[in-house]
Design a protein around this motif. Structure first.
Motif, PDB file in Angstrom:
ATOM      1  N   VAL A 180       0.842  -1.381  -0.013  1.00 37.78           N
ATOM      2  CA  VAL A 180      -0.154  -0.051  -0.032  1.00 37.78           C
ATOM      3  C   VAL A 180       0.957   1.307  -0.037  1.00 37.78           C
ATOM      4  O   VAL A 180       1.582   1.658   0.971  1.00 37.78           O
ATOM      5  N   GLU A 181       0.813   2.012  -1.210  1.00 37.10           N
ATOM      6  CA  GLU A 181       1.569   3.237  -1.168  1.00 37.10           C
ATOM      7  C   GLU A 181       0.751   4.468  -0.549  1.00 37.10           C
ATOM      8  O   GLU A 181      -0.493   4.500  -0.689  1.00 37.10           O
ATOM      9  N   SER A 182       1.464   5.332  -0.018  1.00 32.67           N
ATOM     10  CA  SER A 182       0.735   6.783   0.183  1.00 32.67           C
ATOM     11  C   SER A 182       1.920   7.663   0.146  1.00 32.67           C
ATOM     12  O   SER A 182       2.913   7.640   0.292  1.00 32.67           O
ATOM     13  N   GLY A 183       1.283   8.864   0.738  1.00 34.06           N
ATOM     14  CA  GLY A 183       2.146  10.085   0.664  1.00 34.06           C
ATOM     15  C   GLY A 183       2.261  11.099  -0.388  1.00 34.06           C
ATOM     16  O   GLY A 183       3.063  12.000  -0.267  1.00 34.06           O
ATOM     17  N   GLY A 184       1.485  10.674  -1.666  1.00 30.88           N
ATOM     18  CA  GLY A 184       1.664  11.371  -2.678  1.00 30.88           C
ATOM     19  C   GLY A 184       0.965  12.788  -2.618  1.00 30.88           C
ATOM     20  O   GLY A 184       0.228  13.040  -1.546  1.00 30.88           O
ATOM     21  N   GLY A 185       0.844  13.606  -3.440  1.00 29.05           N
ATOM     22  CA  GLY A 185       0.270  14.863  -3.500  1.00 29.05           C
ATOM     23  C   GLY A 185       0.664  15.863  -4.633  1.00 29.05           C
ATOM     24  O   GLY A 185       1.305  15.509  -5.331  1.00 29.05           O
ATOM     25  N   LEU A 186       0.179  17.074  -4.470  1.00 28.21           N
ATOM     26  CA  LEU A 186       0.514  18.085  -5.141  1.00 28.21           C
ATOM     27  C   LEU A 186       1.702  19.076  -4.555  1.00 28.21           C
ATOM     28  O   LEU A 186       1.527  19.542  -3.502  1.00 28.21           O
ATOM     29  N   VAL A 187       2.578  19.257  -5.231  1.00 24.54           N
ATOM     30  CA  VAL A 187       3.839  20.138  -4.746  1.00 24.54           C
ATOM     31  C   VAL A 187       4.472  21.142  -5.769  1.00 24.54           C
ATOM     32  O   VAL A 187       4.169  20.602  -6.905  1.00 24.54           O
ATOM     33  N   GLN A 188       5.018  22.212  -5.402  1.00 26.18           N
ATOM     34  CA  GLN A 188       5.568  23.067  -6.243  1.00 26.18           C
ATOM     35  C   GLN A 188       6.988  22.424  -6.767  1.00 26.18           C
ATOM     36  O   GLN A 188       7.472  22.025  -5.839  1.00 26.18           O
ATOM     37  N   ALA A 189       7.449  22.943  -7.684  1.00 21.56           N
ATOM     38  CA  ALA A 189       8.531  22.523  -8.076  1.00 21.56           C
ATOM     39  C   ALA A 189       9.652  23.054  -7.292  1.00 21.56           C
ATOM     40  O   ALA A 189       9.571  24.044  -6.797  1.00 21.56           O
ATOM     41  N   GLY A 190      10.833  22.170  -6.796  1.00 23.77           N
ATOM     42  CA  GLY A 190      11.750  22.532  -5.808  1.00 23.77           C
ATOM     43  C   GLY A 190      11.130  22.079  -4.504  1.00 23.77           C
ATOM     44  O   GLY A 190      12.187  21.954  -3.449  1.00 23.77           O
ATOM     45  N   GLY A 191      10.082  21.428  -4.460  1.00 16.64           N
ATOM     46  CA  GLY A 191       9.390  20.942  -3.116  1.00 16.64           C
ATOM     47  C   GLY A 191       9.998  19.444  -2.776  1.00 16.64           C
ATOM     48  O   GLY A 191      10.646  19.177  -3.524  1.00 16.64           O
ATOM     49  N   SER A 192       9.605  18.864  -1.674  1.00 18.65           N
ATOM     50  CA  SER A 192       9.787  17.774  -1.083  1.00 18.65           C
ATOM     51  C   SER A 192       8.554  17.067  -0.985  1.00 18.65           C
ATOM     52  O   SER A 192       7.383  17.347  -0.573  1.00 18.65           O
ATOM     53  N   LEU A 193       8.463  15.749  -1.053  1.00 23.73           N
ATOM     54  CA  LEU A 193       7.578  14.655  -0.595  1.00 23.73           C
ATOM     55  C   LEU A 193       8.300  13.515  -0.248  1.00 23.73           C
ATOM     56  O   LEU A 193       9.314  13.015  -0.416  1.00 23.73           O
ATOM     57  N   ARG A 194       7.688  12.754   0.856  1.00 18.23           N
ATOM     58  CA  ARG A 194       7.961  11.356   1.224  1.00 18.23           C
ATOM     59  C   ARG A 194       7.025  10.397   1.158  1.00 18.23           C
ATOM     60  O   ARG A 194       5.939  10.418   1.507  1.00 18.23           O
ATOM     61  N   LEU A 195       7.200   9.451   0.213  1.00 19.40           N
ATOM     62  CA  LEU A 195       6.334   8.374  -0.059  1.00 19.40           C
ATOM     63  C   LEU A 195       6.702   7.004   0.869  1.00 19.40           C
ATOM     64  O   LEU A 195       7.685   7.124   1.396  1.00 19.40           O
ATOM     65  N   SER A 196       5.599   6.507   1.254  1.00 19.13           N
ATOM     66  CA  SER A 196       5.517   5.360   2.121  1.00 19.13           C
ATOM     67  C   SER A 196       5.172   4.267   1.504  1.00 19.13           C
ATOM     68  O   SER A 196       4.173   4.575   0.627  1.00 19.13           O
ATOM     69  N   CYS A 197       5.426   3.063   1.601  1.00 19.34           N
ATOM     70  CA  CYS A 197       4.831   1.850   1.133  1.00 19.34           C
ATOM     71  C   CYS A 197       4.814   0.685   2.291  1.00 19.34           C
ATOM     72  O   CYS A 197       6.080   0.381   2.876  1.00 19.34           O
ATOM     73  N   ALA A 198       3.757   0.461   2.601  1.00 18.94           N
ATOM     74  CA  ALA A 198       3.513  -0.566   3.746  1.00 18.94           C
ATOM     75  C   ALA A 198       3.266  -1.979   3.395  1.00 18.94           C
ATOM     76  O   ALA A 198       2.562  -1.977   2.241  1.00 18.94           O
ATOM     77  N   ALA A 199       3.827  -2.863   3.727  1.00 17.19           N
ATOM     78  CA  ALA A 199       3.789  -4.167   3.229  1.00 17.19           C
ATOM     79  C   ALA A 199       3.453  -5.366   4.275  1.00 17.19           C
ATOM     80  O   ALA A 199       3.865  -4.970   5.495  1.00 17.19           O
ATOM     81  N   SER A 200       2.748  -6.336   3.771  1.00 20.29           N
ATOM     82  CA  SER A 200       2.473  -7.582   5.008  1.00 20.29           C
ATOM     83  C   SER A 200       3.964  -8.205   5.220  1.00 20.29           C
ATOM     84  O   SER A 200       4.644  -7.976   4.374  1.00 20.29           O
ATOM     85  N   GLY A 201       3.994  -8.757   6.451  1.00 19.85           N
ATOM     86  CA  GLY A 201       5.134  -9.335   6.747  1.00 19.85           C
ATOM     87  C   GLY A 201       5.852 -10.360   5.738  1.00 19.85           C
ATOM     88  O   GLY A 201       6.780 -10.281   5.611  1.00 19.85           O
ATOM     89  N   ARG A 202       4.915 -11.214   5.218  1.00 17.29           N
ATOM     90  CA  ARG A 202       5.349 -12.527   4.189  1.00 17.29           C
ATOM     91  C   ARG A 202       5.730 -11.609   2.946  1.00 17.29           C
ATOM     92  O   ARG A 202       6.468 -12.056   2.228  1.00 17.29           O
ATOM     93  N   THR A 203       5.174 -10.380   2.775  1.00 17.80           N
ATOM     94  CA  THR A 203       5.507  -9.630   1.433  1.00 17.80           C
ATOM     95  C   THR A 203       6.734  -9.053   1.789  1.00 17.80           C
ATOM     96  O   THR A 203       7.667  -8.934   0.702  1.00 17.80           O
TER      97      THR A 203
END
Length: 122
Positions: free
Chosen positions: A5-28
């Motif tokens: 499950v990916e999250s953390g996206g959005g709209l940002v201006q050029a030069g800005g920052s974002l941090r994306l996360s990816c949560a996985a099940s243990g077996r994954t």
């Protein structure tokens, strides 16, 4: 079954920052390498970054080298993508995936999650 499950996206201006996360099940998550990919409108999905299970080996596409950082927290079954100095050409849907084979990166699984949209305005 692989659950990512990916999250953390959005709209940002050029030069800005974002941090994306990816949560996985243990077996994954254990003990596999993980990667991030992206797909812009009208383009094929492309590799962005990957990280080994231990976290000591990372790979980056030339287009993001020096701006993006991949990391992982194995205790939380989560992989991150810190994106700095974002450019309009970074606009895409970002996906994470697990390595198909093992603890060092070779190739992603054939199935993909929903992804998270990143839009960088100029």
């Amino acid at each position: 079954q692989v659950t990512l499950v990916e999250s953390g996206g959005g709209l940002v201006q050029a030069g800005g920052s974002l941090r994306l996360s990816c949560a996985a099940s243990g077996r994954t998550f254990r003990p596999y390498a993980m990667g991030w990919f992206r797909q812009a409108p009208g383009k094929e999905r492309e590799f962005v970054a990957a990280i080994s299970w231990s976290g000591d080996i990372t790979y980056y596409a030339d287009s993001v080298k020096g701006r993006f950082t991949i990391s992982r927290d194995n205790a939380k079954n989560t992989v991150y993508l810190q994106m700095n100095s974002l450019k309009p050409e970074d606009t895409a849907v970002y996906y994470c995936n697990r390595d198909k084979y093992g603890s060092t990166w070779r190739a992603p699984l054939d199935s993909w999650g929903q992804g998270t949209q990143v839009t960088v305005s100029s």
